[in-house]
Design an enzyme around this catalytic site. Structure first.
Site, mmCIF file in Angstrom:
data_model
loop_
_atom_site.group_PDB
_atom_site.id
_atom_site.type_symbol
_atom_site.label_atom_id
_atom_site.label_comp_id
_atom_site.label_asym_id
_atom_site.label_seq_id
_atom_site.Cartn_x
_atom_site.Cartn_y
_atom_site.Cartn_z
ATOM 1 N N GLU A 307 -63.124 24.659 -50.355
ATOM 2 C CA GLU A 307 -62.762 24.208 -49.003
ATOM 3 C C GLU A 307 -64.065 23.977 -48.249
ATOM 4 O OE1 GLU A 307 -59.993 23.307 -47.947
ATOM 5 O OE2 GLU A 307 -58.479 24.300 -49.184
ATOM 6 N N CYS A 341 -63.765 23.565 -39.412
ATOM 7 C CA CYS A 341 -63.873 22.467 -40.385
ATOM 8 C C CYS A 341 -62.930 21.338 -40.007
ATOM 9 C CB CYS A 341 -63.594 22.976 -41.790
ATOM 10 S SG CYS A 341 -62.036 23.841 -41.974
#
Length: 550
Positions: A307, A341
């Site tokens: 990720e 993010c």
């Protein structure tokens, strides 16, 4: 290159420091960071204002390794509050030897845990969720203090772990494979799912609880043990969460090494990437480091779940509800000081609404209360580190050099802590180098377009593919956006921000975001191995494809 005398001096210095770290009690250690040394009396945990930290089992000096017992023999480091850069408490990190011991103990504990039925494993995860709820506000405030995000976001992050526990409890009674028709009479063709074994989890500073929770809750109900290395700058959060899990396991007379924790830096992370005893390594962090992790894990034919970054965009069509747009962009670009993010970094506005939205955003930005993230009413706290401030300053400087105009903000703030102004940049080309690169800071690049297909192309031209959103009431454009010619991201939204994903769906992205999926949907499959099983319950032996071998 170093000459031999210089090299010998450095080696001796490291050796002396190691001996001091391992042999001296905490009270005699002074932790160096930059030019200033801090003693125990300087720590925030000793300030009555922060005495609540002790309710989470934290102390002025904390061992940073848990493998069934708490200890640590590595470097002693301070955890700092980004709001003022003062040390909160000290943590003694783990050594490589302690890491190896934790792996061994986890793998031994797995022999017990893998035999526990799925619904029983779900019950343990349910109890972890209950224990987290009991400390929800305290843990949220710890996240706020150590990460720098505002208190409501810190509490919300812990709630996300709780929600994932709830999801995992239900999942524990639903894990199953398919049964398929066999072409051979008297045969059953089916899938069997089994746990992998030991899951390594490396989390980033910005979501030290939620991302661990996604991985941990699902790992546990699928029958795996875990070894967690949190970000070096958020060790207190790792310790507090681990103590809660420890208590639940011990209360149920289970091996506490089912869930181990090793606080540390690059050395521990590299060991995890290279360790064949870790059946899956989940890594959350930068694309640069994630690529290195992925290569190392692949070289040993291991599994990885990555990720990584996101250069996320919102497209605003001319028919969009602009009130919704402004509120969504404000949260998605300013929330967590631009350090998600999923933060919106590029805003693509149709030329007919461009100027109006920019003016409304400038007004909204000016009303954001900036301050100590633990104070009521504050919506915007500090960046996590001084390095992040420098990255922000470079992005602003590069924006100006590449033809951009600072429509709002653009400066670091002269106050204690790592504060910068949330910033809006207009006038840049969609393919300006500063626009195409991810900057983990609250800098929003506003781009003007006149064709929807052109905006989709701009959305897809960056190296990352995490999350994206379009604001429109045109159903033709909605379904084009969702289809094969639309957004190439792992998360594709309509009329909501790029951030704030729910736990029920699989979370993750494409391209340089890494391709991993965590949390909901069928992400659980990444934590298990699948066997295709054919069972013959007759005394005949027919072969597939009608082959005769007689």
């Amino acid at each position: 290159r170093l000459d031999h005398a210089h090299l010998l001096t450095r080696m001796l210095s490291v050796r002396v420091r190691t001996l001091l770290t391992r042999q001296l009690p905490f009270r005699f250690l002074r932790v160096m960071s930059g030019a200033k040394a801090y003693s125990t009396s300087d720590l925030l945990i000793n300030d009555p204002k922060y005495s609540w930290l002790q309710e989470l089992g934290l102390q002025a000096e904390n061992p940073g390794v848990f493998d069934g017992a708490w200890h640590g023999s590595g470097s002693v480091v301070p955890s700092r509050s980004p709001a003022n850069n003062r040390p909160i408490a000290h943590v003694q990190e783990g050594s490589l030897a302690e890491y190896n011991a934790a792996v061994q103990k986890s793998r031994e504990a797995w022999k017990t845990w893998r035999e526990v039925p799925g619904p029983k494993r779900g019950e343990i995860v349910r109890q972890i969720g209950v224990a987290l709820r009991e400390k929800l506000t305290l843990l949220g405030h710890l996240v706020s203090l150590e990460v720098g995000k505002i208190a409501v976001e810190g509490v919300g992050e812990v709630q996300e772990y709780v929600d994932c526990c709830d999801f995992a409890v239900g999942l524990s009674r639903m894990l199953g494979g398919s049964i398929m028709p066999s072409e051979r009479p008297g045969h059953v063709l089916m899938e069997q799912w089994n746990p992998l074994g030991l899951i390594g989890i490396i989390t980033a500073f910005n979501f030290p609880v939620a991302v661990f929770g996604w991985n941990h809750a699902i790992s546990m109900v699928t029958g795996n043990c875990t070894l967690w290395k949190g970000a070096p700058s958020t060790p207190l959060t790792s310790i507090a969460i681990s103590r809660i899990i420890q208590q639940v396991l011990e209360t149920n007379s289970l091996p506490p090494a089912i869930c181990t924790t090793v606080c540390g830096g690059v050395e521990i992370g590299e060991a995890m990437a290279n360790d064949k005893r870790l059946d899956l390594l989940s890594f959350t962090g930068s694309t640069k480091v994630g690529q290195q992790v992925g290569v190392k894990v692949q070289q040993r034919f291991g599994r990885h779940l990555l990720e990584l970054g996101g250069n996320n965009a919102i497209i605003v069509n001319e028919d969009a509800n602009l009130d919704m747009v402004v509120r969504s962009v404000l949260f998605a670009s300013v929330g967590t000081a631009g350090q998600r993010c999923t933060t919106t970094r590029r805003l693509m506005l149709h030329e007919k609404v461009h100027d109006q939205v920019v003016e409304q955003l400038k007004k909204a930005y000016s009303q954001v209360k900036i301050g100590d993230p633990l104070e009521d009413g504050v919506l915007y706290g500090p960046l996590h580190s001084e390095a992040a401030v420098k990255s922000y300053e470079k992005a602003v400087s590069d924006s100006k050099a590449q033809g951009g105009t600072i429509a709002y903000g653009g400066k670091s703030m002269d106050r204690p802590g790592n504060y910068v102004e949330p910033t809006i940049v207009t006038g840049l080309s969609h393919d300006a180098p500063v626009v195409l690169r991810e900057t983990f800071a609250p800098v929003l690049y506003v781009l003007k377009f006149n064709d929807f297909d052109e905006a989709i192309q701009w959305n897809n031209e960056v190296e990352h593919g995490l999350t994206s959103s379009v604001f429109t009431t045109n159903m033709e454009k909605v379904f084009k956006w969702l289809g094969p010619g639309g957004s190439d991201c792992g998360i594709v939204n309509v009329n909501i921000p790029t951030n704030g994903a729910e736990i029920g769906g699989a979370f993750g992205g494409e391209k340089s975001t890494g391709g991993g999926r965590e949390s909901g949907s069928d992400a659980w499959k990444q934590y298990m191995r699948r066997s295709t099983c054919t069972i013959n319950y007759t005394k005949e032996l027919p072969l597939s494809q009608g082959i005769k071998f007689e």
